[in-house]
Structures are given as C-alpha cells and as structure tokens.
Design a protein around this motif. Sequence first.
Motif, PDB file in Angstrom:
ATOM      1  N   VAL A  13       0.688  -0.863   0.420  1.00  8.37           N
ATOM      2  CA  VAL A  13      -0.025  -0.241  -0.288  1.00  8.37           C
ATOM      3  C   VAL A  13       1.403   1.217   0.126  1.00  8.37           C
ATOM      4  N   ASN A  14       0.354   2.364  -0.508  1.00  7.93           N
ATOM      5  CA  ASN A  14       1.114   3.978  -0.948  1.00  7.93           C
ATOM      6  C   ASN A  14       0.653   4.317   0.575  1.00  7.93           C
ATOM      7  N   LEU A  15       1.596   4.997   1.611  1.00  8.66           N
ATOM      8  CA  LEU A  15       0.320   5.605   2.518  1.00  8.66           C
ATOM      9  C   LEU A  15       0.913   6.535   2.309  1.00  8.66           C
ATOM     10  N   HIS A  16       1.789   6.646   1.866  1.00  2.14           N
ATOM     11  CA  HIS A  16       1.968   8.706   0.978  1.00  2.14           C
ATOM     12  C   HIS A  16       1.849   8.772  -0.361  1.00  2.14           C
ATOM     13  N   LEU A  17       1.113   9.608  -1.133  1.00  2.00           N
ATOM     14  CA  LEU A  17       1.657   9.307  -2.302  1.00  2.00           C
ATOM     15  C   LEU A  17       2.326  11.148  -2.765  1.00  2.00           C
ATOM     16  N   ALA A  18       2.865  11.160  -3.118  1.00  2.00           N
ATOM     17  CA  ALA A  18       2.995  13.038  -3.376  1.00  2.00           C
ATOM     18  C   ALA A  18       3.461  12.525  -5.691  1.00  2.00           C
ATOM     19  N   GLY A  26       8.038  11.319 -19.722  1.00  2.00           N
ATOM     20  CA  GLY A  26       6.472  11.105 -19.667  1.00  2.00           C
ATOM     21  C   GLY A  26       5.980  10.477 -18.266  1.00  2.00           C
ATOM     22  N   TYR A  27       7.209   9.837 -18.202  1.00  2.45           N
ATOM     23  CA  TYR A  27       7.060   9.058 -16.102  1.00  2.45           C
ATOM     24  C   TYR A  27       7.382  10.614 -15.081  1.00  2.45           C
ATOM     25  N   HIS A  28       6.593  10.543 -13.889  1.00  4.37           N
ATOM     26  CA  HIS A  28       6.427  11.022 -12.926  1.00  4.37           C
ATOM     27  C   HIS A  28       7.359  10.402 -11.519  1.00  4.37           C
ATOM     28  N   PRO A  29       7.793  11.875 -10.744  1.00  2.50           N
ATOM     29  CA  PRO A  29       8.790  11.448  -9.991  1.00  2.50           C
ATOM     30  C   PRO A  29       7.481  11.972  -9.104  1.00  2.50           C
ATOM     31  N   ILE A  30       7.864  10.168  -8.176  1.00  2.00           N
ATOM     32  CA  ILE A  30       7.566  10.532  -6.911  1.00  2.00           C
ATOM     33  C   ILE A  30       7.946  10.955  -5.341  1.00  2.00           C
ATOM     34  N   ARG A  31       7.137  10.712  -4.368  1.00  2.00           N
ATOM     35  CA  ARG A  31       8.002  10.709  -3.370  1.00  2.00           C
ATOM     36  C   ARG A  31       6.414  10.064  -2.211  1.00  2.00           C
ATOM     37  N   GLY A 105       1.498  -6.723  -9.943  1.00  2.00           N
ATOM     38  CA  GLY A 105       1.916  -7.179 -11.301  1.00  2.00           C
ATOM     39  C   GLY A 105       3.493  -7.599 -10.917  1.00  2.00           C
ATOM     40  N   SER A 106       3.925  -6.104 -10.430  1.00  2.00           N
ATOM     41  CA  SER A 106       5.783  -5.631  -9.991  1.00  2.00           C
ATOM     42  C   SER A 106       5.573  -6.436  -9.290  1.00  2.00           C
ATOM     43  N   SER A 107       4.664  -7.191  -7.898  1.00  2.00           N
ATOM     44  CA  SER A 107       5.943  -8.040  -6.888  1.00  2.00           C
ATOM     45  C   SER A 107       5.703  -8.908  -7.456  1.00  2.00           C
ATOM     46  N   GLY A 155      12.085   9.038  -6.848  1.00  2.00           N
ATOM     47  CA  GLY A 155      12.978   9.776  -8.492  1.00  2.00           C
ATOM     48  C   GLY A 155      11.283   8.632  -9.769  1.00  2.00           C
ATOM     49  N   ARG A 156      11.280   7.718 -10.522  1.00  2.00           N
ATOM     50  CA  ARG A 156      10.619   6.771 -11.110  1.00  2.00           C
ATOM     51  C   ARG A 156       9.879   5.747 -10.308  1.00  2.00           C
ATOM     52  N   GLY A 157      10.951   5.410  -9.882  1.00  2.00           N
ATOM     53  CA  GLY A 157      10.686   4.589  -8.561  1.00  2.00           C
ATOM     54  C   GLY A 157      11.677   3.659  -7.973  1.00  2.00           C
ATOM     55  N   SER A 181      -6.547   2.245 -14.724  1.00  2.00           N
ATOM     56  CA  SER A 181      -5.519   1.747 -15.461  1.00  2.00           C
ATOM     57  C   SER A 181      -4.014   2.766 -14.926  1.00  2.00           C
ATOM     58  N   THR A 182      -3.407   2.398 -14.367  1.00  3.66           N
ATOM     59  CA  THR A 182      -2.160   3.702 -13.713  1.00  3.66           C
ATOM     60  C   THR A 182      -2.435   4.599 -14.841  1.00  3.66           C
ATOM     61  N   SER A 183      -1.757   4.408 -15.891  1.00  2.00           N
ATOM     62  CA  SER A 183      -1.014   5.221 -16.965  1.00  2.00           C
ATOM     63  C   SER A 183      -2.856   6.065 -16.632  1.00  2.00           C
ATOM     64  N   SER A 184      -3.630   5.928 -16.933  1.00  2.00           N
ATOM     65  CA  SER A 184      -4.852   6.203 -16.883  1.00  2.00           C
ATOM     66  C   SER A 184      -4.597   7.871 -15.673  1.00  2.00           C
ATOM     67  N   GLY A 254      -2.247   3.799  -4.591  1.00  4.23           N
ATOM     68  CA  GLY A 254      -1.503   3.892  -5.685  1.00  4.23           C
ATOM     69  C   GLY A 254      -2.366   4.254  -6.419  1.00  4.23           C
ATOM     70  N   SER A 255      -2.505   4.417  -7.563  1.00  4.38           N
ATOM     71  CA  SER A 255      -3.758   4.801  -8.208  1.00  4.38           C
ATOM     72  C   SER A 255      -5.013   4.103  -8.387  1.00  4.38           C
ATOM     73  N   GLY A 256      -4.994   3.234  -7.126  1.00  5.94           N
ATOM     74  CA  GLY A 256      -6.556   2.669  -7.105  1.00  5.94           C
ATOM     75  C   GLY A 256      -6.469   1.785  -8.254  1.00  5.94           C
TER      76      GLY A 256
HETATM   77  C1  LIG Z   1       1.053   4.869  -9.154  1.00  2.86           C
HETATM   78  C2  LIG Z   1       2.255   3.624  -8.599  1.00  2.86           C
HETATM   79  C3  LIG Z   1       2.263   4.370  -7.016  1.00  2.86           C
HETATM   80  O1  LIG Z   1       2.766   2.911  -6.973  1.00  2.86           O
HETATM   81  O2  LIG Z   1       1.358   2.142  -8.403  1.00  2.86           O
HETATM   82  P1  LIG Z   1      -0.210   1.780  -9.081  1.00  2.86           P
HETATM   83  O3  LIG Z   1      -0.761   2.111  -8.667  1.00  2.86           O
HETATM   84  O4  LIG Z   1       0.380   1.069 -10.360  1.00  2.86           O
HETATM   85  O5  LIG Z   1       0.141   0.022  -8.286  1.00  2.86           O
HETATM   86  C4  LIG Z   1       3.246   3.954  -9.726  1.00  2.86           C
HETATM   87  O6  LIG Z   1       3.764   4.991 -10.049  1.00  2.86           O
HETATM   88  C5  LIG Z   1       3.121   3.406 -10.727  1.00  2.86           C
HETATM   89  O7  LIG Z   1       4.279   2.334 -10.899  1.00  2.86           O
HETATM   90  P2  LIG Z   1       3.222   1.118 -12.016  1.00  2.86           P
HETATM   91  O8  LIG Z   1       2.550   0.458 -12.170  1.00  2.86           O
HETATM   92  O9  LIG Z   1       4.722  -0.350 -12.202  1.00  2.86           O
HETATM   93  O10 LIG Z   1       3.483   1.375 -13.318  1.00  2.86           O
HETATM   94  P3  LIG Z   1       4.138   1.458 -14.792  1.00  2.86           P
HETATM   95  O11 LIG Z   1       4.040  -0.175 -15.285  1.00  2.86           O
HETATM   96  O12 LIG Z   1       5.658   1.250 -14.692  1.00  2.86           O
HETATM   97  O13 LIG Z   1       3.893   2.283 -15.984  1.00  2.86           O
HETATM   98  C6  LIG Z   1       2.705   2.484 -16.573  1.00  2.86           C
HETATM   99  C7  LIG Z   1       2.203   3.979 -16.943  1.00  2.86           C
HETATM  100  O14 LIG Z   1       1.999   4.511 -15.731  1.00  2.86           O
HETATM  101  C8  LIG Z   1       2.956   6.275 -15.939  1.00  2.86           C
HETATM  102  N1  LIG Z   1       3.747   6.294 -14.573  1.00  2.86           N
HETATM  103  C9  LIG Z   1       4.162   5.302 -14.005  1.00  2.86           C
HETATM  104  C10 LIG Z   1       5.203   5.351 -13.140  1.00  2.86           C
HETATM  105  C11 LIG Z   1       5.626   6.449 -12.831  1.00  2.86           C
HETATM  106  N2  LIG Z   1       6.596   7.460 -12.108  1.00  2.86           N
HETATM  107  N3  LIG Z   1       5.573   7.818 -13.959  1.00  2.86           N
HETATM  108  C12 LIG Z   1       4.554   7.684 -14.872  1.00  2.86           C
HETATM  109  O15 LIG Z   1       4.114   8.162 -15.420  1.00  2.86           O
HETATM  110  C13 LIG Z   1       3.831   5.860 -17.069  1.00  2.86           C
HETATM  111  O16 LIG Z   1       2.101   6.610 -17.775  1.00  2.86           O
HETATM  112  C14 LIG Z   1       3.459   4.392 -17.464  1.00  2.86           C
HETATM  113  O17 LIG Z   1       2.922   4.002 -19.365  1.00  2.86           O
END
Ligand SMILES: C[C@@](CO)(OP(=O)(O)O)[C@H](O)COP(=O)(O)OP(=O)(O)OC[C@H]1O[C@@H](n2ccc(N)nc2=O)[C@H](O)[C@@H]1O
Length: 293
Positions: A13-18, A26-31, A105-107, A155-157, A181-184, A254-256
């Motif tokens: 679980v993401n207990l905090h997500l900025a 196109g990828y986003h920085p997260i903290r 999927g990542s795990s 970073g990106r993760g 969907s994460t990308s959406s 996360g993104s739900g």
């Molecule tokens: C939002 C987070 C938070 O932990 O998790 P989930 O909700 O998916 O679990 C992650 O950043 C998701 O990571 P993950 O699910 O591995 O994403 P990826 O497959 O790498 O990327 C899917 C899509 O999400 C976007 N993406 C992902 C990670 C990131 N730091 N910036 C992005 O913009 C991109 O559009 C990418 O094409």
Amino acid sequence: MDTILARPAYAKVNLHLAVGQPFPDGYHPIRSLFALVDLFDDIAITVTGSRRFKVEVTGLEAFQLNGEDTLTKAARLWCERAHVPLSLHIDCKKRIPAQAGLGGGSSDAATVLHLLQEYASDDALDENNLADIALQVGSDVPFFLSSHCCAIVTGRGEGITPVETRNLAVCLVMPISFATSTSSAYFRLDEIRGGDFVTMGPTGDEIAEVFKKSPAVWNSLLYNDFQQGVEHQAFYSQLEQLRSACNGYSGLTGSGACWFFVSDDQRQVQIVFDEVVSRFGTEVMSWKTGLVL
Ligand SMILES: C[C@@](CO)(OP(=O)(O)O)[C@H](O)COP(=O)(O)OP(=O)(O)OC[C@H]1O[C@@H](n2ccc(N)nc2=O)[C@H](O)[C@@H]1O
Ligand SMILES: Nc1ncnc2c1ncn2[C@@H]1O[C@H](COP(=O)(O)OP(=O)(O)O)[C@@H](O)[C@H]1O
C-alpha cells in the motif's frame, strides 16, 4: 532432476503518495511511503531440463493483457542477460486483485527475479543488471526487489530508502465492478493540474517521522495525489465516512482502485471491516490483514 523454487509475492500500500510534474520522458517523479501488506500471490518456478518455457497464471482471467504478463517479461529479460536458456515453468496463483494500486504485477515480477537469482547462486546477475531489468518491467518493481517491508520511494520508483516497519492492522477494500489503469490515472492527474506548478509536499524524513506516530494523526499530514482525480467519488466518500467514525488513517493506494484503512488498534479495523461487509456485501472484495513485519 527438475528444481522447484517458491516464494510469496506480497502486495503493497502507498501510505503517502506525492506526484510531481512529468519528466521529459513522460514518467512522473513520486515521493511515496510504500509498505508491504500480508496479501500475496504464490509463485513457483520449476527449472526443467527441456528447452520449454511456460507461464501459468490463475486468477487473472478477467484481464486483457496488453502484451506480456510481468512474470514472462521478468524471466525473459533475466535469461537474456544471464545468457541462459528459458527452460522454465512458472506457476502463479493470484490473490492480489489487478489494477488495484496494490502492485501485484510488479511484485510477481520481482519475485521471479528473486527466485532466478537464488537458483543462479554464484552466477547471479550483479546489482546494476538486476536494477536495470526491474525498471524495464515496471516502476514499482525496484521496491519489491529491495526486500524492504517499508520504504520511502522516490524518482520514477528506483530511489529506495528503507524505513522500519510497524505492527499495524489493515483493512483493504477493492470494488469488483471497476478498476484503475495506472497510465490513465497519471494522465487524468496532469489534466486536472493543467501544467500548474506542483510541490512535492513533505520530505522523505518528514514522512518517516509522521509514520512513527499513531495513524489517527496521519490524516492531516499524509495524502495521495491520485485522490483528487479519482472517479467513483460517491463510493470513496462512503468509505471515508466510515473511517471518520474510527481511529485510523485511510485512503486510496497507488492509482487505485483499492481503498485501505490502517490503525494501531485491531478493533478499529474489525469495526471498519464488519461495516464494509454489511454495507457493500458482494460489491467489494475485502481483507482484514496487517503490514508485513
Ligand atoms: C502509481 C504507482 C504508485 O506506486 O503504483 P500503482 O498504482 O500502479 O500500483 C506507480 O507509480 C506505478 O508504477 P507501475 O504500475 O509499475 O507503472 P509502470 O508499469 O512503470 O507504468 C505504467 C504507466 O504509468 C505512468 N507512470 C508510471 C510510473 C511513474 N513514476 N510515472 C508515470 O507516469 C506511465 O504513463 C507508464 O506508462
Ligand atoms: N502478473 C500480473 N499480475 C497482475 N496484473 C498483471 C500481471 N502481468 C500483467 N498484468 C497487467 O498489469 C495491469 C496492472 O497490474 P497490477 O500490478 O496488478 O496493478 P496496479 O498497477 O494497479 O498495482 C493489469 O491490467 C494486468 O493486465
């Protein structure tokens, strides 16, 4: 003789997500504060003598795979780098719902990499090669590969700073009629922000300090940026109302689309869980669990 290796792949679980403004790629920085929860898929790998590669996943039938599944991708990349044939049978029994923000999927992918490293023993890939594969499979894979139960992820993760985990009880609630969907979700967040300047909120050290306090006081300090763009607001509002009557912290992971409630008091989690079951019945899947210690 075939060699069988097995290991659970835990959810997070993401207990905090900025989320910050997108990088040029196109990828986003997260903290984010990631924590493993005690809900897992079962992964087993059989290394066979024959040159056959087979991946069997049960529990993902409802999802249309867009290309390779994460287990296949991780195994293929690992075997290419290690210059060994893909003589494997991977079996995955899924319990972690997909498109939930639980990182299933990542795990799964990180667990395949762990098992292949264990099998290769002295011929295992070095850290740089492995880190490279992890990011190619997905942004959340480096955290799962790190073997830390809890960490600040940046970073990106790929930026992982371990944090000591805590014995906290958790309730997870996943709607059955929709997923995210994460990308959406990232796309929608950018649209809402319309290019406005965004701050990344508390620093990693500040987040780690808040994590030491009772979850009941996290609500004013921790948050998830994806909450602002979330669809199905009425559903989440009902869940947030439940939380407001209890002692704990809640939010989207996360993104739900999964929602969680976390508390240092097991009874509070039981109350939320019972209320979710009676209000939503079969409209949701719910789990009463805890953080992995
Ligand atoms: C939002 C987070 C938070 O932990 O998790 P989930 O909700 O998916 O679990 C992650 O950043 C998701 O990571 P993950 O699910 O591995 O994403 P990826 O497959 O790498 O990327 C899917 C899509 O999400 C976007 N993406 C992902 C990670 C990131 N730091 N910036 C992005 O913009 C991109 O559009 C990418 O094409
Ligand atoms: N092993 C896997 N487990 C779950 N989903 C997978 C897997 N391999 C590929 N996918 C695809 O990845 C997408 C999201 O995966 P998942 O990691 O479960 O969600 P989230 O990013 O919300 O945590 C799903 O749409 C699914 O089709």
